[in-house]
Design a protein around this motif. Structure first.
Motif, PDB file in Angstrom:
ATOM      1  N   HIS A 285      46.977  37.792  25.108  1.00  0.00           N
ATOM      2  CA  HIS A 285      45.772  38.337  25.729  1.00  0.00           C
ATOM      3  C   HIS A 285      45.373  37.452  26.916  1.00  0.00           C
ATOM      4  O   HIS A 285      44.988  36.312  26.757  1.00  0.00           O
ATOM      5  N   LEU A 286      45.521  38.026  28.086  1.00  0.00           N
ATOM      6  CA  LEU A 286      45.236  37.284  29.309  1.00  0.00           C
ATOM      7  C   LEU A 286      43.726  37.138  29.510  1.00  0.00           C
ATOM      8  O   LEU A 286      43.001  38.113  29.365  1.00  0.00           O
ATOM      9  N   PRO A 287      43.240  35.935  29.822  1.00  0.00           N
ATOM     10  CA  PRO A 287      41.805  35.810  30.099  1.00  0.00           C
ATOM     11  C   PRO A 287      41.494  36.296  31.521  1.00  0.00           C
ATOM     12  O   PRO A 287      41.333  35.499  32.437  1.00  0.00           O
ATOM     13  N   LEU A 288      41.424  37.614  31.692  1.00  0.00           N
ATOM     14  CA  LEU A 288      41.212  38.183  33.026  1.00  0.00           C
ATOM     15  C   LEU A 288      39.924  37.648  33.662  1.00  0.00           C
ATOM     16  O   LEU A 288      39.874  37.379  34.859  1.00  0.00           O
ATOM     17  N   GLY A 289      38.882  37.491  32.816  1.00  0.00           N
ATOM     18  CA  GLY A 289      37.611  36.977  33.332  1.00  0.00           C
ATOM     19  C   GLY A 289      37.762  35.614  33.992  1.00  0.00           C
ATOM     20  O   GLY A 289      37.090  35.306  34.978  1.00  0.00           O
ATOM     21  N   THR A 290      38.662  34.792  33.445  1.00  0.00           N
ATOM     22  CA  THR A 290      38.902  33.467  34.026  1.00  0.00           C
ATOM     23  C   THR A 290      39.467  33.602  35.442  1.00  0.00           C
ATOM     24  O   THR A 290      39.020  32.929  36.368  1.00  0.00           O
ATOM     25  N   PHE A 291      40.430  34.518  35.601  1.00  0.00           N
ATOM     26  CA  PHE A 291      41.035  34.698  36.929  1.00  0.00           C
ATOM     27  C   PHE A 291      40.042  35.323  37.905  1.00  0.00           C
ATOM     28  O   PHE A 291      39.998  34.952  39.079  1.00  0.00           O
ATOM     29  N   LEU A 292      39.232  36.273  37.406  1.00  0.00           N
ATOM     30  CA  LEU A 292      38.224  36.881  38.274  1.00  0.00           C
ATOM     31  C   LEU A 292      37.199  35.836  38.711  1.00  0.00           C
ATOM     32  O   LEU A 292      36.731  35.837  39.849  1.00  0.00           O
ATOM     33  N   GLY A 293      36.857  34.920  37.789  1.00  0.00           N
ATOM     34  CA  GLY A 293      35.898  33.863  38.120  1.00  0.00           C
ATOM     35  C   GLY A 293      36.432  32.941  39.202  1.00  0.00           C
ATOM     36  O   GLY A 293      35.719  32.619  40.163  1.00  0.00           O
ATOM     37  N   ILE A 294      37.693  32.532  39.064  1.00  0.00           N
ATOM     38  CA  ILE A 294      38.301  31.663  40.082  1.00  0.00           C
ATOM     39  C   ILE A 294      38.333  32.404  41.422  1.00  0.00           C
ATOM     40  O   ILE A 294      37.980  31.851  42.470  1.00  0.00           O
ATOM     41  N   ALA A 295      38.710  33.692  41.383  1.00  0.00           N
ATOM     42  CA  ALA A 295      38.772  34.493  42.603  1.00  0.00           C
ATOM     43  C   ALA A 295      37.388  34.605  43.258  1.00  0.00           C
ATOM     44  O   ALA A 295      37.262  34.484  44.478  1.00  0.00           O
ATOM     45  N   ALA A 296      36.354  34.796  42.428  1.00  0.00           N
ATOM     46  CA  ALA A 296      34.991  34.948  42.970  1.00  0.00           C
ATOM     47  C   ALA A 296      34.556  33.671  43.688  1.00  0.00           C
ATOM     48  O   ALA A 296      33.913  33.721  44.737  1.00  0.00           O
TER      49      ALA A 296
END
Ligand code: ZN
Length: 315
Positions: A285-296
């Motif tokens: 399960h990929l922590p998509l929220g983590t990647f979106l946070g870094i991107a933001a």
């Protein structure tokens, strides 16, 4: 000999302000750690005071100094001597550095307050998703509301609402309303594609591929950043997530994670070993929220400082 810098400070004053922002950041980071560890457990973030997560002994004030206490305790609780996660000093240090970056980029302005608040929300969500694969509603919903309020004061660097109002209604709304509209459009634009994707995934694969937490997080991000920022957050987040995700799955496969399980499943006639191993790896399960946070955060620091000028094209 003191040169004036970007915000008309002397070099000495500049250093003092940067040190202040760093110390302020690590203290706030310490509070973010409390949010990160307690919110997923539904515990109060106000009381009781800091405790060792293992032996529950209250932490003395002098052992509660951000970053440094962990160093002089050498990462161990003074009471039970069990290791304290390096997550605590890392979150504090990172928050301190991001506060400094925020000051360098936005000075001491209303915009700086908006982005400091935003990066605190992002820190909580990014680390919580990484730790427990959860993007708590008690962060995303109030975060969305805060984003809209902040955007009515400090407009997102966007122009979509401005463009639409002018083209459709030949009307330029007052600044606060324009900011609010940019935030609302950003929230919609950030969340709807993910929501559609989640619904489609569930329809095709018959299981939840992505939680609605990501959808709510992107509504919050869009409310702060506007349409353009939401777009780049989705783009960078998806690219980063795909790249890291493939890397993790390939590593799990190559290092033999789940091999024994796959061999046993294969003996029971559930299919060929390698196919089962790929299946196990793809369940990660990929922590998509983590990647979106870094991107933001990348979008805040790279895209929010220069402005676009729609004026000449429209007139
Ligand atoms: Zn302890």
């Amino acid at each position: 000999m003191w040169e004036s810098t970007k915000y008309g400070r002397t070099a000495a004053g500049h250093t003092v302000i940067i040190i202040f922002f760093f110390l302020f950041g690590i203290v706030i980071g310490s509070f973010l750690n409390v949010c990160i560890t307690r919110i997923p457990e539904d515990l109060s973030i106000v009381s009781p005071g800091s405790r060792c997560p293992r032996c529950l002994a209250p932490i003395k004030a002098y052992d509660n100094v951000p970053v440094f206490a962990w160093l002089w305790l050498r990462g161990k609780c003074r009471n039970c001597a069990l290791p304290i996660s390096p997550m605590y000093p890392l979150v504090e240090l990172l928050t301190g550095l991001l506060f400094v970056a925020c000051n360098l980029e936005f000075g001491i302005t209303q915009a700086a307050v908006k982005w400091l608040f935003f990066l605190c929300l992002i820190m909580i969500l990014t680390v919580t998703d990484l730790r427990v694969r959860l993007l708590p509603d008690v962060v995303t919903w109030p975060g969305l509301a805060a984003g809209l309020v902040f955007s009515s004061v400090v407009q997102p660097n966007d122009g979509t609402a401005f463009f639409l109002c002018l083209k459709l209604f030949h009307w330029v709304p007052p600044a606060w309303l324009m900011g609010l509209l940019e935030g609302i459009l950003g929230a919609a634009f950030g969340s709807l594609p993910l929501w559609g994707f989640a619904a489609l995934y569930k329809l095709v694969r018959g299981r939840e591929g992505m939680g609605l937490g990501d959808v709510k997080m992107m509504a919050m991000v869009g409310a702060f950043l506007g349409v353009r920022g939401a777009f780049f957050t989705l783009l960078f987040g998806a690219l980063l997530g795909s790249f890291i995700g493939l890397l993790v799955i390939a590593t799990m496969y190559l290092t033999g994670t789940g091999r024994q399980l796959a061999v046993r499943a294969s003996r029971r006639g559930l299919g060929e070993v390698n196919r089962i191993r790929w299946f196990i790896a793809s369940q990660y399960h990929l922590p998509l929220g983590t990647f979106l946070g870094i991107a933001a955060l990348i979008v805040v620091f790279v895209f929010s400082s220069y402005s676009i000028d729609l004026g000449p094209r429209l007139r």
